[in-house]
Motif scaffolding. Structure first.
Motif, PDB file in Angstrom:
ATOM      1  N   GLN A  19      17.459  22.213 -34.525  1.00 12.99           N
ATOM      2  CA  GLN A  19      18.753  22.753 -34.949  1.00 12.99           C
ATOM      3  C   GLN A  19      18.755  23.072 -36.442  1.00 12.99           C
ATOM      4  N   GLN A 117      23.681  12.217 -25.021  1.00  8.85           N
ATOM      5  CA  GLN A 117      23.997  12.968 -26.244  1.00  8.85           C
ATOM      6  C   GLN A 117      25.426  13.515 -26.188  1.00  8.85           C
ATOM      7  N   LYS A 121      28.049  12.681 -29.034  1.00  6.78           N
ATOM      8  CA  LYS A 121      28.556  13.748 -29.904  1.00  6.78           C
ATOM      9  C   LYS A 121      30.020  14.068 -29.622  1.00  6.78           C
ATOM     10  N   GLN A 158      15.584  12.872 -27.053  1.00 10.87           N
ATOM     11  CA  GLN A 158      15.683  14.069 -26.208  1.00 10.87           C
ATOM     12  C   GLN A 158      15.042  13.891 -24.828  1.00 10.87           C
ATOM     13  N   LYS A 203      20.009   6.071 -34.440  1.00  8.19           N
ATOM     14  CA  LYS A 203      18.898   6.908 -34.897  1.00  8.19           C
ATOM     15  C   LYS A 203      19.290   7.629 -36.175  1.00  8.19           C
TER      16      LYS A 203
HETATM   17 MG    MG Z   1      19.532  16.138 -32.073  1.00  2.61          MG
END
Ligand code: MG
Ligand code: ATP
Length: 343
Positions: A19, A117, A121, A158, A203
């Motif tokens: 990203q 995720q 998020k 991921q 993380k």
């Molecule tokens: Mg990421």
């Protein structure tokens, strides 16, 4: 395995996306970029600046354009060679978004709802949680599957998304006939999950962490030293990895990767000389030297934006030529368009 646009010459095809948000950090370098560079020796490498993923959370349009250039310059400075790898901006290849829509129809709502995720998020986005954020793993599957990817170098965070891409590929292939290569992830043995120096439960992250807990690839030496000095550890003094010593374990892994040695060797070296203060100082100075050449090359590369754009433009043209074939086959198999038999 499909015959559509497979990688040539018996080489494996490697694909990954990064990203172009914020400033990239030590976790990105150790967990992913390091493997991108190594991938150039092992196969046909394709790396994508995923700006379509970056807009799934609140963003500044001018900043995004600038950060695409920042991130390309970091990849080049870290050792990506545009003569050997394709480097391109995701939004320049519209097939990614088109394939995302096709794949959305072989992905279930329940599967997406289980993605860690999205949970993390969406909690950070209190005002507005976009449907794009929910779709993130489908777009990621499209990125990967469009290129008949064998291997996806990524950090440990991921893993679940790559598993999702595998599920989507397998489901599509079984419903519509073999079109996609089923990819697998490549996660580094050491440094797969670099932790925030201030909060070793989390993380290190481009968007989610604290400035003090995040070591940026472009941080100047004094900032690197300060961040390691104030890294959160535990109440002991032994330099060894253990589940209840997450901060120290993280520092051991960082030091091992930066020096190119095994974590066991780091533990061995400090066994007779425990104490956190000097250890943290050592990690800071080793990481400073590890990052210095990247920062220096970045400073030389970053100003020439037309050069960066020409690398991205060439990369996009080549990526499109590879990806469009597979995407066209997928659409045709789903019954879209006039059909391959039409005259
Ligand atoms: Mg990421
Ligand atoms: P965000 O937290 O906003 O998602 P990010 O720091 O994860 O940003 P990305 O561009 O999403 O950055 O990730 C690029 C690559 O870096 C991915 O392969 C990801 O798995 C890896 N990565 C990200 N953070 C870490 C980390 N702390 N340790 C190891 N690898 C990481």
């Amino acid at each position: 395995m499909s015959d559509a646009a497979t990688s040539g010459g018996g080489q494996i095809r490697i694909f990954s996306g990064i990203q172009p948000t914020g400033s990239k950090h030590l976790g990105n370098l150790i967990g992913a970029i390091r493997l991108y560079v190594e991938g150039q020796e092992r196969g046909e490498a394709i790396y994508c600046l995923v700006d379509l993923h970056a807009i799934t959370v609140d963003h500044d349009p001018a900043g995004l354009r600038r950060q695409v250039h920042d991130t390309v310059a970091i990849l080049l400075a870290a050792g990506i060679d545009p003569q050997r790898s394709l480097l391109f901006r995701q939004s320049d290849v519209a097939e990614h978004a088109y394939l995302c829509w096709l794949l959305a129809n072989v992905t279930s709502f329940g599967e997406l709802r289980r993605m860690h995720q999205f949970k993390e998020k969406s909690e950070q986005q209190r005002e507005f949680v976009s449907a794009g954020l929910f779709f993130y793993p489908v777009l990621q599957a499209a990125d990967i599957l469009a290129y008949q990817t064998d291997e996806v170098p990524v950090g440990e965070d991921q893993k679940q998304h790559i598993e999702m891409a595998r599920t989507i590929a397998e489901r599509f292939n079984s419903r519509f006939g073999d079109v996609f290569t089923v990819p697998h992830h490549r996660i580094p043995e050491v440094g797969a999950r670099i932790l925030d120096l201030q909060d070793p439960e989390k993380k290190m992250s481009t968007t989610g962490g604290s400035d003090q807990g995040t070591v940026y690839i472009l941080d100047p030496p004094d900032a690197i030293a300060r961040k390691f000095k104030s890294a959160v550890t535990d109440s002991g003094n032994e330099i060894r990895r253990a589940p209840d010593k997450r901060g120290i374990s993280n520092l051991i892994e960082i030091l091992a990767v930066a020096r190119g040695i095994a974590p066991e060797d780091v533990e061995g070296e400090y066994a007779s000389d425990p104490g956190y203060a000097r250890f943290k100082e050592d990690v800071g100075s080793v990481v400073t030297e590890y990052l210095r050449p990247i920062r220096e090359r970045y400073e030389a590369i970053r100003p020439d934006e037309s050069h960066l754009e020409s690398i991205l433009g060439e990369g996009a043209a080549k990526a499109r030529a590879i990806g469009a074939k597979t995407v066209g086959t997928a659409a045709d198999r789903m019954g879209l368009g006039p059909g391959s038999g039409a005259g």
